[in-house]
Write a protein that holds these residues in place. Structure first.
Motif, PDB file in Angstrom:
ATOM      1  N   UNK A  27     -16.519   6.469   2.424  1.00 46.90           N
ATOM      2  CA  UNK A  27     -15.444   5.546   2.050  1.00 46.90           C
ATOM      3  C   UNK A  27     -15.197   4.463   3.102  1.00 46.90           C
ATOM      4  N   UNK A  28     -15.698   4.672   4.316  1.00 49.61           N
ATOM      5  CA  UNK A  28     -15.583   3.610   5.326  1.00 49.61           C
ATOM      6  C   UNK A  28     -16.456   2.410   4.954  1.00 49.61           C
ATOM      7  N   UNK A  29     -17.516   2.659   4.180  1.00 47.91           N
ATOM      8  CA  UNK A  29     -18.432   1.594   3.786  1.00 47.91           C
ATOM      9  C   UNK A  29     -18.147   1.054   2.391  1.00 47.91           C
ATOM     10  N   UNK A  30     -17.876   1.952   1.460  1.00 49.11           N
ATOM     11  CA  UNK A  30     -17.606   1.561   0.077  1.00 49.11           C
ATOM     12  C   UNK A  30     -16.418   2.360  -0.418  1.00 49.11           C
ATOM     13  N   UNK A  31     -15.431   1.647  -0.940  1.00 51.31           N
ATOM     14  CA  UNK A  31     -14.187   2.283  -1.355  1.00 51.31           C
ATOM     15  C   UNK A  31     -14.238   2.807  -2.786  1.00 51.31           C
ATOM     16  N   UNK A  32     -15.326   3.491  -3.170  1.00 49.23           N
ATOM     17  CA  UNK A  32     -15.381   4.070  -4.495  1.00 49.23           C
ATOM     18  C   UNK A  32     -16.135   5.382  -4.471  1.00 49.23           C
ATOM     19  N   UNK A  33     -15.870   6.173  -5.508  1.00 51.45           N
ATOM     20  CA  UNK A  33     -16.488   7.496  -5.627  1.00 51.45           C
ATOM     21  C   UNK A  33     -17.993   7.348  -5.802  1.00 51.45           C
ATOM     22  N   UNK A  34     -18.791   8.050  -4.995  1.00 57.32           N
ATOM     23  CA  UNK A  34     -20.245   7.953  -5.133  1.00 57.32           C
ATOM     24  C   UNK A  34     -20.768   8.573  -6.437  1.00 57.32           C
ATOM     25  N   UNK A  35     -19.983   9.431  -7.087  1.00 54.00           N
ATOM     26  CA  UNK A  35     -20.439  10.077  -8.318  1.00 54.00           C
ATOM     27  C   UNK A  35     -20.147   9.240  -9.560  1.00 54.00           C
ATOM     28  N   UNK A  36     -18.934   8.658  -9.650  1.00 52.60           N
ATOM     29  CA  UNK A  36     -18.560   7.958 -10.885  1.00 52.60           C
ATOM     30  C   UNK A  36     -18.254   6.481 -10.697  1.00 52.60           C
ATOM     31  N   UNK A  37     -18.093   6.028  -9.458  1.00 55.51           N
ATOM     32  CA  UNK A  37     -17.846   4.611  -9.201  1.00 55.51           C
ATOM     33  C   UNK A  37     -16.387   4.196  -9.260  1.00 55.51           C
ATOM     34  N   UNK A  38     -15.451   5.119  -9.518  1.00 61.83           N
ATOM     35  CA  UNK A  38     -14.034   4.772  -9.553  1.00 61.83           C
ATOM     36  C   UNK A  38     -13.588   4.313  -8.167  1.00 61.83           C
ATOM     37  N   UNK A  39     -12.853   3.220  -8.118  1.00 63.89           N
ATOM     38  CA  UNK A  39     -12.344   2.720  -6.845  1.00 63.89           C
ATOM     39  C   UNK A  39     -11.338   3.723  -6.295  1.00 63.89           C
ATOM     40  N   UNK A  40     -11.519   4.123  -5.057  1.00 65.52           N
ATOM     41  CA  UNK A  40     -10.672   5.134  -4.415  1.00 65.52           C
ATOM     42  C   UNK A  40     -10.100   4.614  -3.104  1.00 65.52           C
ATOM     43  N   UNK A  41      -9.798   3.378  -3.052  1.00 67.17           N
ATOM     44  CA  UNK A  41      -9.242   2.776  -1.853  1.00 67.17           C
ATOM     45  C   UNK A  41      -8.910   1.329  -2.145  1.00 67.17           C
ATOM     46  N   UNK A  42      -8.648   0.586  -1.129  1.00 70.70           N
ATOM     47  CA  UNK A  42      -8.324  -0.824  -1.281  1.00 70.70           C
ATOM     48  C   UNK A  42      -9.523  -1.655  -0.841  1.00 70.70           C
ATOM     49  N   UNK A  43     -10.133  -2.335  -1.802  1.00 74.23           N
ATOM     50  CA  UNK A  43     -11.283  -3.183  -1.505  1.00 74.23           C
ATOM     51  C   UNK A  43     -10.766  -4.531  -1.010  1.00 74.23           C
ATOM     52  N   UNK A  44     -11.331  -5.017   0.080  1.00 72.15           N
ATOM     53  CA  UNK A  44     -11.023  -6.365   0.565  1.00 72.15           C
ATOM     54  C   UNK A  44     -12.329  -7.130   0.703  1.00 72.15           C
ATOM     55  N   UNK A  45     -12.232  -8.451   0.575  1.00 79.87           N
ATOM     56  CA  UNK A  45     -13.420  -9.281   0.607  1.00 79.87           C
ATOM     57  C   UNK A  45     -13.483 -10.179   1.823  1.00 79.87           C
ATOM     58  N   UNK A  46     -14.331 -11.193   1.725  1.00 78.70           N
ATOM     59  CA  UNK A  46     -14.564 -12.118   2.839  1.00 78.70           C
ATOM     60  C   UNK A  46     -14.194 -13.557   2.481  1.00 78.70           C
ATOM     61  N   UNK A  47     -13.271 -13.700   1.532  1.00 83.45           N
ATOM     62  CA  UNK A  47     -12.848 -15.028   1.085  1.00 83.45           C
ATOM     63  C   UNK A  47     -12.317 -15.852   2.262  1.00 83.45           C
ATOM     64  N   UNK A  48     -12.772 -17.088   2.397  1.00 83.27           N
ATOM     65  CA  UNK A  48     -12.242 -17.954   3.456  1.00 83.27           C
ATOM     66  C   UNK A  48     -10.769 -18.302   3.205  1.00 83.27           C
ATOM     67  N   UNK A  49     -10.071 -18.809   4.213  1.00 86.59           N
ATOM     68  CA  UNK A  49      -8.664 -19.154   4.067  1.00 86.59           C
ATOM     69  C   UNK A  49      -8.423 -20.203   2.973  1.00 86.59           C
ATOM     70  N   UNK A  50      -7.277 -20.063   2.307  1.00 87.44           N
ATOM     71  CA  UNK A  50      -6.931 -21.014   1.262  1.00 87.44           C
ATOM     72  C   UNK A  50      -5.569 -20.736   0.678  1.00 87.44           C
ATOM     73  N   UNK A  51      -5.287 -21.384  -0.459  1.00 88.67           N
ATOM     74  CA  UNK A  51      -4.015 -21.138  -1.135  1.00 88.67           C
ATOM     75  C   UNK A  51      -4.228 -21.117  -2.641  1.00 88.67           C
ATOM     76  N   UNK A  52      -3.333 -20.422  -3.307  1.00 84.14           N
ATOM     77  CA  UNK A  52      -3.335 -20.258  -4.760  1.00 84.14           C
ATOM     78  C   UNK A  52      -1.976 -20.718  -5.252  1.00 84.14           C
ATOM     79  N   UNK A  53      -1.961 -21.684  -6.163  1.00 89.07           N
ATOM     80  CA  UNK A  53      -0.713 -22.202  -6.708  1.00 89.07           C
ATOM     81  C   UNK A  53      -0.660 -21.891  -8.199  1.00 89.07           C
ATOM     82  N   UNK A  54       0.407 -21.242  -8.635  1.00 85.96           N
ATOM     83  CA  UNK A  54       0.575 -20.859 -10.035  1.00 85.96           C
ATOM     84  C   UNK A  54       1.739 -21.647 -10.627  1.00 85.96           C
ATOM     85  N   UNK A  55       1.484 -22.253 -11.804  1.00 88.34           N
ATOM     86  CA  UNK A  55       2.520 -23.009 -12.520  1.00 88.34           C
ATOM     87  C   UNK A  55       2.449 -22.676 -14.000  1.00 88.34           C
TER      88      UNK A  55
END
Length: 193
Positions: A27-55
């Motif tokens: 789970x230190x490498x991949x945040x999901x179950x190796x048997x079924x693939x269910x996410x079992x943690x909090x996945x974070x990515x490598x998105x560069x800095x930015x902003x999201x505006x919702x209207x």
């Protein structure tokens, strides 16, 4: 038949049981179950800095004529690639993209889940464009968005399967309705470092 002995058994939320030390290392490498693939943690990515505006805006998404429209504008700032990107230190250009959702319960929930994805740096990444082969560009990170406001286009509405498809894509990134509060304010600006 002899049952295998599992040292310090650890049960994941999907019900699968593993050796505690082994699954913790996995789970230190991949945040999901190796048997079924269910996410079992909090996945974070490598998105560069930015902003999201919702209207919430006038008009509608074709196929959802009874609903107003949600406009999501992403701005990813230009900068240098970090250690987690393909070419650390290399410059990349910023981008601005606008996406649309119908302003109904499902669209609002998806918008809130996209906010979680943005905060977890999962919406964009730095990679190459499949169509041009150019490298070191900001690209979508496997969460499909409707970016064309015109009807009957490849990246526009109507698309009767889109809302369910993007919900599934968010689930594969570990983001579900359990991660949002449906009463949270929809409109606003979210920044990501």
């Amino acid at each position: 038949m002899v049952e295998p002995v599992i040292c310090n058994p650890k049960k994941l939320k999907c019900g699968h049981i593993f050796c505690g030390e082994c699954i913790d290392q996995s789970l230190r490498f991949k945040q999901w179950c190796p048997a079924c693939g269910l996410v079992c943690g909090k996945i974070t990515g490598d998105q560069p800095p930015g902003k999201m505006t919702v209207k919430q805006t006038q008009g509608f998404c074709t196929g959802y004529e009874r609903d107003a429209k949600i406009s999501i504008t992403y701005e990813i700032f230009e900068g240098r690639q970090s250690e987690c990107h393909p070419c650390p230190g290399k410059l990349y250009k910023g981008i601005m993209k606008t996406a649309y959702l119908p302003d109904n319960e499902q669209g609002r929930n998806i918008c809130r889940m996209l906010r979680v994805a943005f905060e977890r740096k999962l919406v964009f990444t730095i990679g190459s464009y499949r169509t041009t082969g150019q490298e070191g560009l900001i690209t979508w990170n496997a969460i499909y968005h409707k970016t064309d406001n015109r009807p009957y286009t490849k990246f526009g509405y109507p698309d009767p399967t889109y809302l369910d498809s993007v919900t599934d894509e968010l689930k594969r990134k570990g983001i579900t309705l359990d991660d949002i509060n449906p009463s949270d304010k929809l409109e606003g600006i979210i920044t990501s470092d």
